[in-house]
Design a protein around this motif. Structure first.
Motif, PDB file in Angstrom:
ATOM      1  N   ASP A 102       0.808  -1.233   0.000  1.00 37.89           N
ATOM      2  CA  ASP A 102       0.000   0.000   0.000  1.00 37.89           C
ATOM      3  C   ASP A 102       0.836   1.275   0.000  1.00 37.89           C
ATOM      4  OD1 ASP A 102      -2.323  -1.574   0.106  1.00 37.89           O
ATOM      5  OD2 ASP A 102      -2.253  -1.647   2.296  1.00 37.89           O
ATOM      6  N   LYS A 103       2.115   1.170  -0.335  1.00 40.97           N
ATOM      7  CA  LYS A 103       2.966   2.359  -0.415  1.00 40.97           C
ATOM      8  C   LYS A 103       3.226   2.719  -1.879  1.00 40.97           C
ATOM      9  CE  LYS A 103       5.540   2.213   3.964  1.00 40.97           C
ATOM     10  NZ  LYS A 103       4.760   1.181   4.648  1.00 40.97           N
ATOM     11  N   ASP A 104       3.316   4.002  -2.136  1.00 41.13           N
ATOM     12  CA  ASP A 104       3.594   4.509  -3.478  1.00 41.13           C
ATOM     13  C   ASP A 104       5.105   4.465  -3.709  1.00 41.13           C
ATOM     14  OD1 ASP A 104       3.628   5.796  -5.914  1.00 41.13           O
ATOM     15  OD2 ASP A 104       3.280   7.807  -5.073  1.00 41.13           O
ATOM     16  N   ILE A 105       5.595   3.310  -4.151  1.00 39.96           N
ATOM     17  CA  ILE A 105       7.030   3.131  -4.360  1.00 39.96           C
ATOM     18  C   ILE A 105       7.436   3.809  -5.672  1.00 39.96           C
ATOM     19  CG2 ILE A 105       8.922   1.487  -4.609  1.00 39.96           C
ATOM     20  CD1 ILE A 105       7.623   1.424  -1.860  1.00 39.96           C
ATOM     21  N   GLY A 106       8.308   4.792  -5.553  1.00 38.84           N
ATOM     22  CA  GLY A 106       8.768   5.514  -6.735  1.00 38.84           C
ATOM     23  C   GLY A 106      10.219   5.259  -7.081  1.00 38.84           C
ATOM     24  N   PHE A 107      10.989   4.711  -6.118  1.00 37.91           N
ATOM     25  CA  PHE A 107      12.425   4.539  -6.321  1.00 37.91           C
ATOM     26  C   PHE A 107      12.868   3.172  -5.797  1.00 37.91           C
ATOM     27  CE2 PHE A 107      11.411   8.933  -5.587  1.00 37.91           C
ATOM     28  CZ  PHE A 107      12.169   9.655  -6.504  1.00 37.91           C
ATOM     29  N   VAL A 108      13.681   2.509  -6.574  1.00 40.16           N
ATOM     30  CA  VAL A 108      14.404   1.315  -6.113  1.00 40.16           C
ATOM     31  C   VAL A 108      15.884   1.595  -6.328  1.00 40.16           C
ATOM     32  CG1 VAL A 108      14.883  -1.123  -6.452  1.00 40.16           C
ATOM     33  CG2 VAL A 108      12.542  -0.293  -6.606  1.00 40.16           C
ATOM     34  N   GLY A 151       4.032  -2.243  -9.763  1.00 37.66           N
ATOM     35  CA  GLY A 151       3.373  -1.002  -9.376  1.00 37.66           C
ATOM     36  C   GLY A 151       3.857   0.182 -10.185  1.00 37.66           C
ATOM     37  N   MET A 152       5.162   0.233 -10.451  1.00 37.70           N
ATOM     38  CA  MET A 152       5.711   1.320 -11.257  1.00 37.70           C
ATOM     39  C   MET A 152       5.154   1.291 -12.677  1.00 37.70           C
ATOM     40  SD  MET A 152       9.742   1.352 -10.175  1.00 37.70           S
ATOM     41  CE  MET A 152      10.288   1.880  -8.552  1.00 37.70           C
ATOM     42  N   ALA A 153       5.121   0.104 -13.275  1.00 40.85           N
ATOM     43  CA  ALA A 153       4.625  -0.022 -14.645  1.00 40.85           C
ATOM     44  C   ALA A 153       3.145   0.335 -14.726  1.00 40.85           C
ATOM     45  CB  ALA A 153       4.866  -1.442 -15.153  1.00 40.85           C
ATOM     46  N   GLU A 154       2.403  -0.041 -13.701  1.00 35.40           N
ATOM     47  CA  GLU A 154       0.972   0.270 -13.692  1.00 35.40           C
ATOM     48  C   GLU A 154       0.726   1.776 -13.604  1.00 35.40           C
ATOM     49  OE1 GLU A 154      -3.033  -0.681 -10.996  1.00 35.40           O
ATOM     50  OE2 GLU A 154      -1.125  -1.686 -10.557  1.00 35.40           O
ATOM     51  N   LYS A 155       1.538   2.464 -12.777  1.00 39.53           N
ATOM     52  CA  LYS A 155       1.384   3.921 -12.614  1.00 39.53           C
ATOM     53  C   LYS A 155       2.083   4.713 -13.709  1.00 39.53           C
ATOM     54  CE  LYS A 155       3.178   3.597  -8.606  1.00 39.53           C
ATOM     55  NZ  LYS A 155       3.809   3.900  -7.312  1.00 39.53           N
ATOM     56  N   GLN A 156       2.899   4.013 -14.504  1.00 36.46           N
ATOM     57  CA  GLN A 156       3.661   4.656 -15.580  1.00 36.46           C
ATOM     58  C   GLN A 156       4.651   5.692 -15.047  1.00 36.46           C
ATOM     59  OE1 GLN A 156       3.088   4.333 -19.397  1.00 36.46           O
ATOM     60  NE2 GLN A 156       2.553   2.375 -18.481  1.00 36.46           N
ATOM     61  N   GLY A 200       7.265   4.117 -18.691  1.00 37.88           N
ATOM     62  CA  GLY A 200       7.404   5.221 -17.756  1.00 37.88           C
ATOM     63  C   GLY A 200       8.403   5.007 -16.638  1.00 37.88           C
ATOM     64  N   VAL A 201       9.128   3.880 -16.656  1.00 39.10           N
ATOM     65  CA  VAL A 201      10.115   3.583 -15.605  1.00 39.10           C
ATOM     66  C   VAL A 201      11.501   3.981 -16.111  1.00 39.10           C
ATOM     67  CG1 VAL A 201      11.127   1.816 -14.119  1.00 39.10           C
ATOM     68  CG2 VAL A 201       8.706   1.670 -14.771  1.00 39.10           C
ATOM     69  N   PHE A 202      12.145   4.895 -15.391  1.00 36.47           N
ATOM     70  CA  PHE A 202      13.497   5.330 -15.755  1.00 36.47           C
ATOM     71  C   PHE A 202      14.509   4.434 -15.037  1.00 36.47           C
ATOM     72  CE2 PHE A 202      17.378   7.791 -15.297  1.00 36.47           C
ATOM     73  CZ  PHE A 202      17.533   8.321 -16.570  1.00 36.47           C
ATOM     74  N   VAL A 203      15.371   3.783 -15.803  1.00 33.41           N
ATOM     75  CA  VAL A 203      16.366   2.865 -15.236  1.00 33.41           C
ATOM     76  C   VAL A 203      17.759   3.441 -15.478  1.00 33.41           C
ATOM     77  CG1 VAL A 203      17.236   0.509 -15.178  1.00 33.41           C
ATOM     78  CG2 VAL A 203      14.833   0.929 -15.767  1.00 33.41           C
ATOM     79  N   GLN A 204      18.546   3.501 -14.412  1.00 30.48           N
ATOM     80  CA  GLN A 204      19.881   4.093 -14.504  1.00 30.48           C
ATOM     81  C   GLN A 204      20.936   3.143 -13.945  1.00 30.48           C
ATOM     82  OE1 GLN A 204      21.187   7.419 -11.825  1.00 30.48           O
ATOM     83  NE2 GLN A 204      21.438   8.560 -13.744  1.00 30.48           N
ATOM     84  N   SER A 205      22.030   3.001 -14.683  1.00 31.63           N
ATOM     85  CA  SER A 205      23.206   2.291 -14.192  1.00 31.63           C
ATOM     86  C   SER A 205      24.198   3.336 -13.717  1.00 31.63           C
ATOM     87  CB  SER A 205      23.816   1.442 -15.307  1.00 31.63           C
ATOM     88  OG  SER A 205      24.993   0.796 -14.855  1.00 31.63           O
ATOM     89  N   LEU A 206      24.452   3.352 -12.418  1.00 27.59           N
ATOM     90  CA  LEU A 206      25.342   4.343 -11.825  1.00 27.59           C
ATOM     91  C   LEU A 206      26.702   3.690 -11.573  1.00 27.59           C
ATOM     92  CD1 LEU A 206      24.855   7.308 -11.133  1.00 27.59           C
ATOM     93  CD2 LEU A 206      24.328   6.628  -8.790  1.00 27.59           C
TER      94      LEU A 206
END
Length: 274
Positions: A102-108, A151-156, A200-206
């Motif tokens: 039930d949390k709005d996860i925006g970052f992994v 959840g990220m893909a669903e919210k775009q 809508g999911v931004f993926v970054q290799s740091l």
């Protein structure tokens, strides 16, 4: 000229722009895997400074009590601790599922274990330790990302950042575990980008260079190429949404460029003929 333009566009212009509303753009909560690492802690604090709630995941949650307290007291956001040792299998995911429910996860944010940078012959690593390394790096990053992606893909909207090392560009002797793990993080990021970028999911290799950490005697050595963790995290966060693959810190970008140029020269036809 092209490289200079890229350096300015990625590392300098974003830092001149007013800070973005990360919560509105990506989500209210961040999962930080490998949270005991200095870069992961600094990244968590930087996200908290922007109003993002933090879920810290580590094999030893007691070591992060002070970090969670500092984040909550300083930035006024909620910080949750989750202890998860992935060497125990997929059942380790259950407390994480409960924490993110039930949390709005925006970052992994998945951060590689910095202890892998210590030179060791591969045969000196015991079977149990190797099992720990594989499961708490490759398995942890894969499973935690898997939990958040639907959840990220669903919210775009959403962000996945895999923090490994600039050493992924070539293998190193006596650092086989590091080389393999960083290569996985990097290719995992690039594959996810192709799969989820259009959702809508931004993926970054740091791919950072050296970042300052406290020595056994309590001393901290910093410099132009070895920034304080919070300095590095602030620079790296400014590249979010701009670059899918970066060192996150402009002196590291220069350093990596010189190393790669040296490698190209070393393996040029003229060099090979000498």
């Amino acid at each position: 000229m092209r490289d200079c333009y890229s350096l300015i566009r990625l590392h300098f212009i974003p830092r001149l722009v007013y800070p973005r509303d990360l919560v509105h753009r990506y989500g209210k909560w961040a999962i930080i895997s490998g949270a005991s690492e200095v870069i992961a802690k600094a990244y968590a604090e930087e996200l908290a400074r922007h109003g993002v709630g933090i879920i810290l995941i580590s094999t030893d949650s007691t070591s992060l009590n002070d970090t969670a307290r500092t984040i909550s007291d300083t930035h006024g956001v909620e910080a949750v601790l989750v202890e998860a040792d992935f060497s125990h299998g997929a059942l380790t995911c259950k407390p994480i599922k409960d924490a993110i429910k039930d949390k709005d996860i925006g970052f992994v944010i998945n951060c590689l274990n910095s202890s892998l940078d210590i030179p060791r012959d591969f045969h000196d690593i015991s079977e149990s330790e190797l099992w720990q390394i594989i499961n708490n790096t490759v398995s942890a990053a894969s499973l935690i990302t898997r939990l958040a992606l639907p959840g990220m893909a669903e919210k775009q909207r959403g962000v996945v950042v895999n923090i490994s090392s600039g050493r992924c560009f070539r293998p190193y002797a006596r650092k086989a575990a590091l080389s393999a793990s960083t290569a996985f993080f990097d290719h995992f990021s690039r594959a996810l980008r192709y799969e989820y970028g259009h959702r809508g999911v931004f993926v970054q290799s740091l791919l950072p260079g050296s970042v300052a950490s406290e020595g056994d005697d309590g001393s901290i050595i910093t410099g132009w190429l070895v920034p304080q963790p919070h300095v590095y995290a602030r620079h790296a966060l400014s590249t979010l949404g701009i670059s899918h693959r970066t060192t996150g810190y402009w002196p590291h970008t220069l350093q990596l460029g010189l190393v790669r140029l040296r490698d190209i020269r070393a393996f040029s036809p003229i060099s090979l003929g000498r």
